[in-house]
Design an enzyme around this catalytic site. Structure first.
Site, mmCIF file in Angstrom:
data_model
loop_
_atom_site.group_PDB
_atom_site.id
_atom_site.type_symbol
_atom_site.label_atom_id
_atom_site.label_comp_id
_atom_site.label_asym_id
_atom_site.label_seq_id
_atom_site.Cartn_x
_atom_site.Cartn_y
_atom_site.Cartn_z
ATOM 1 N N SER A 92 0.863 -1.082 0.110
ATOM 2 C CA SER A 92 -0.118 0.055 -0.103
ATOM 3 C C SER A 92 1.025 1.204 0.128
ATOM 4 O O SER A 92 1.807 1.294 0.857
ATOM 5 C CB SER A 92 -0.852 0.002 1.178
ATOM 6 N N HIS A 106 -2.276 7.286 -4.988
ATOM 7 C CA HIS A 106 -2.348 6.011 -4.109
ATOM 8 C C HIS A 106 -2.366 4.799 -5.033
ATOM 9 O O HIS A 106 -2.780 4.788 -5.997
ATOM 10 C CB HIS A 106 -3.795 6.175 -3.288
ATOM 11 N N ASN A 108 -2.681 0.137 -4.265
ATOM 12 C CA ASN A 108 -2.383 -1.056 -3.226
ATOM 13 C C ASN A 108 -2.743 -2.158 -3.978
ATOM 14 O O ASN A 108 -3.595 -2.177 -5.020
ATOM 15 C CB ASN A 108 -3.117 -0.578 -1.868
ATOM 16 N N ARG A 261 -0.511 -1.388 13.301
ATOM 17 C CA ARG A 261 0.558 -0.429 13.422
ATOM 18 C C ARG A 261 -0.157 0.768 13.037
ATOM 19 O O ARG A 261 0.057 1.446 11.852
ATOM 20 C CB ARG A 261 1.644 -0.794 12.808
#
Length: 301
Positions: A92, A106, A108, A261
């Protein structure tokens, strides 16, 4: 059925490395490295650039994680899989350039596997895509981006580009603003037919098309002059990016719901953003021109 997760792990890890190497050449400096692990549930590698000359913030992340029960963001469309042990692998990335004339982008690609138990089979599905978010739109750039996207999925059927383009237009829509996030690209999810190898090949093709789709735009626009006005408008439009990621984006929601995370998940956010109460660009300005492209989807090819 046997799902060759090791093959996907290797392909996605190599994709991250290729993209980072190309972006480092553009930036002229090495990206940071932050390997991380979650207790008993996998880990990943975050590659990033902060306050660069070209990229004010860039994050290219690889992760391979697992958990005891699918989060609601992953099982909403497949309620029968709720509660299963799962694995997720993906690359990503989000790039926030410094120059407002260079679009944010972007990309992913990802694989989810819901493992079976008690005689149940494993279930897999791929997803992914890429999209372009300009602040000052150059139509030739949008057409180039879409042309590369179309050509990448053309070997898998003439229906793929129009279907995934429309899916992207629908997905990257800020419904509360009644406007698109940008000029689109490709988006697909829940891909598991006709077979694993075909789905994996299509997903790799989408990941591989990112560099030829985006880097020529960076090279063409990176030296375009700009000033405080353009930077202020960029910060204003970046606010829309934050709104989408925190309200609609499945990847962000999945990461937060699965105990991911936080530093890596929120690396997709722009380093600066701004909100102005009921601000409207002056009619006839380049800033106002962007609105016409965000009110409804457009056929770029």
């Amino acid at each position: 059925m046997f799902i060759p997760i090791d093959r996907v792990h290797e392909a996605f890890s190599c994709l991250q490395a290729r993209i980072v190497h190309a972006l480092e050449d553009v930036e002229g400096t090495a990206f940071g490295r932050d390997p991380w692990r979650r207790a008993d549930s996998g880990g990943g590698l975050t590659r990033y650039c902060e306050n660069g000359a070209v990229f004010e913030r860039a994050g290219v992340l690889f992760s391979h994680v697992d958990g005891g029960a699918l989060p609601s963001s992953a099982s909403a469309r497949r309620p029968e899989l709720a509660g299963r042990h799962w694995e997720a692998l993906g690359v990503s990335m989000v790039l926030h350039p410094r120059n407002p004339h260079v679009p944010t982008t972007h990309m992913n690609v990802r694989l989810f596997v819901a493992h079976g138990a008690g005689g149940l089979q494993d279930v897999f599905w791929f997803g992914g895509g890429l999209d372009l978010t300009p602040y000052y739109l150059v139509e030739a750039d949008a057409r180039h981006f879409h042309r590369v996207c179309r050509d990448a999925v053309a070997p898998f059927g003439d229906d793929k580009y129009p279907r995934y383009k429309a899916w992207c237009d629908d997905y990257f829509m800020l419904n509360h603003r009644r406007e698109a996030r940008g000029v689109g690209g490709l988006f697909f999810d829940d891909l598991n037919t006709p077979d694993f190898d075909t789905c994996f090949a299509l997903t790799r093709a989408v990941g591989d098309c990112f560099l030829p789709a985006y880097l020529p735009i960076v090279q063409a626009r990176r030296d375009t002059p700009y000033g405080k006005r353009e930077r202020a408008f960029q910060a204003y439009r970046r606010g829309r990016y934050v709104e989408f990621n925190l309200t609609y984006d499945r990847g962000t929601l999945f990461g937060l719901q699965s105990g991911g995370r936080t530093e890596s998940i929120l690396l997709s956010m722009p380093p600066t953003a701004q909100w102005r109460y009921d601000w409207q660009p002056e009619s006839g300005t380049p800033e106002a021109a962007l609105d016409a492209y965000l009110l409804r989807p457009r056929a770029w090819l």
